[in-house]
Design a protein around this motif. Structure first.
Motif, PDB file in Angstrom:
ATOM      1  N   TYR B  36     -27.121  19.507 -42.043  1.00 40.19           N
ATOM      2  CA  TYR B  36     -28.473  19.052 -41.744  1.00 40.19           C
ATOM      3  C   TYR B  36     -29.436  20.173 -42.106  1.00 40.19           C
ATOM      4  N   GLN B  38     -33.530  21.597 -41.374  1.00 36.32           N
ATOM      5  CA  GLN B  38     -34.723  21.487 -40.526  1.00 36.32           C
ATOM      6  C   GLN B  38     -35.855  22.249 -41.182  1.00 36.32           C
ATOM      7  N   LEU B  88     -34.255  25.811 -42.428  1.00 39.24           N
ATOM      8  CA  LEU B  88     -33.131  26.199 -41.575  1.00 39.24           C
ATOM      9  C   LEU B  88     -32.015  25.181 -41.779  1.00 39.24           C
ATOM     10  N   PHE B  90     -28.144  23.717 -40.941  1.00 43.93           N
ATOM     11  CA  PHE B  90     -27.117  23.661 -39.905  1.00 43.93           C
ATOM     12  C   PHE B  90     -25.858  23.005 -40.439  1.00 43.93           C
TER      13      PHE B  90
END
Lengths: 115, 110
Positions: B36, B38, B88, B90
């Protein structure tokens, strides 16, 4: 493209107050989740919800927390008596199925600040 | 317990250069691995996932990830990074609930 929405985007509350965070999952999804991210820490699972019942909850999800699907579109997280340590970004997610292969789609989050 | 680790807090690359974001996993049974992203003031956006089959998984925005069972890794890659890829990232595993890595901040400089 369908998306998960969350309201409010930001909420400031006093310690001990109740807050309700709202989410509208993707319309044909059946599985709903709440996660939180305390500033500087990992995103953590709180609870999963299916068929109007909690499927699984983490140890974080104590008696101060509750979830509800009050109607056919909303999914809410309630914190009964907020604590300073509840300050975090709260993410709602939904998925079409409950298996680990299913993708969970996230909302933009609600930033909660408890003073 | 299922877990993932992202060994790098930050990755800095120049625009046009290859981008790699590292992830290792520790799971019992079949791994279900996700990436993921962000962006600032945005939610978590799904990039790609590995369920089974081909070890090279292609996802959104030109990203791909390579699943390596012997090294228990699932590194995210992009052949040519863009400034807009700064975000960011993940690495995540799913065991009926998502377990997130700590995240890697990617900065792509012009």
């Amino acid at each position: 493209e369908p998306e998960v929405t969350q309201t409010p985007s930001h909420q400031v509350t006093q310690m001990g107050q109740e807050v309700i965070l709202r989410c509208v999952p993707i319309s044909n999804h059946l599985y709903f989740y709440w996660y939180r991210q305390i500033l500087g820490q990992k995103v953590e699972f709180l609870v999963s919800f299916y068929n109007n019942e909690i499927s699984e909850k983490s140890e974080i999800f104590d008696d101060q927390f509750s979830v509800e699907r009050p109607d056919g579109s909303n999914f809410t997280l309630k914190i009964r008596s907020t604590k300073l340590e509840d300050s975090a970004m709260y993410f709602c997610a939904s998925s079409g199925g409950g298996y680990p292969a299913e993708t969970q789609y996230f909302g933009p989050g609600t930033r909660l600040l408890v003073l | 317990a299922q877990s993932v680790a992202q060994p790098e807090d930050q990755v800095n690359v120049a625009e046009g250069n290859p981008l790699t974001v590292k992830c290792t996993y520790s799971v019992s049974g079949n791994p279900y691995l996700f990436w993921y992203v962000q962006y600032p003031n945005r939610g978590l956006q799904f990039l790609l996932k590995y369920i089974t089959g081909d070890n090279l998984v292609k996802g959104s925005y030109g990203f791909e990830a390579e699943f390596n069972k012997s090294q228990t890794s699932f590194h995210l890659k992009k052949p040519s990074a863009l400034v807009s890829d700064s975000a960011l990232y993940f690495c995540v595993t799913n065991d009926y609930k998502l377990s997130f890595g700590a995240g890697t901040t990617v900065t792509v400089r012009a």
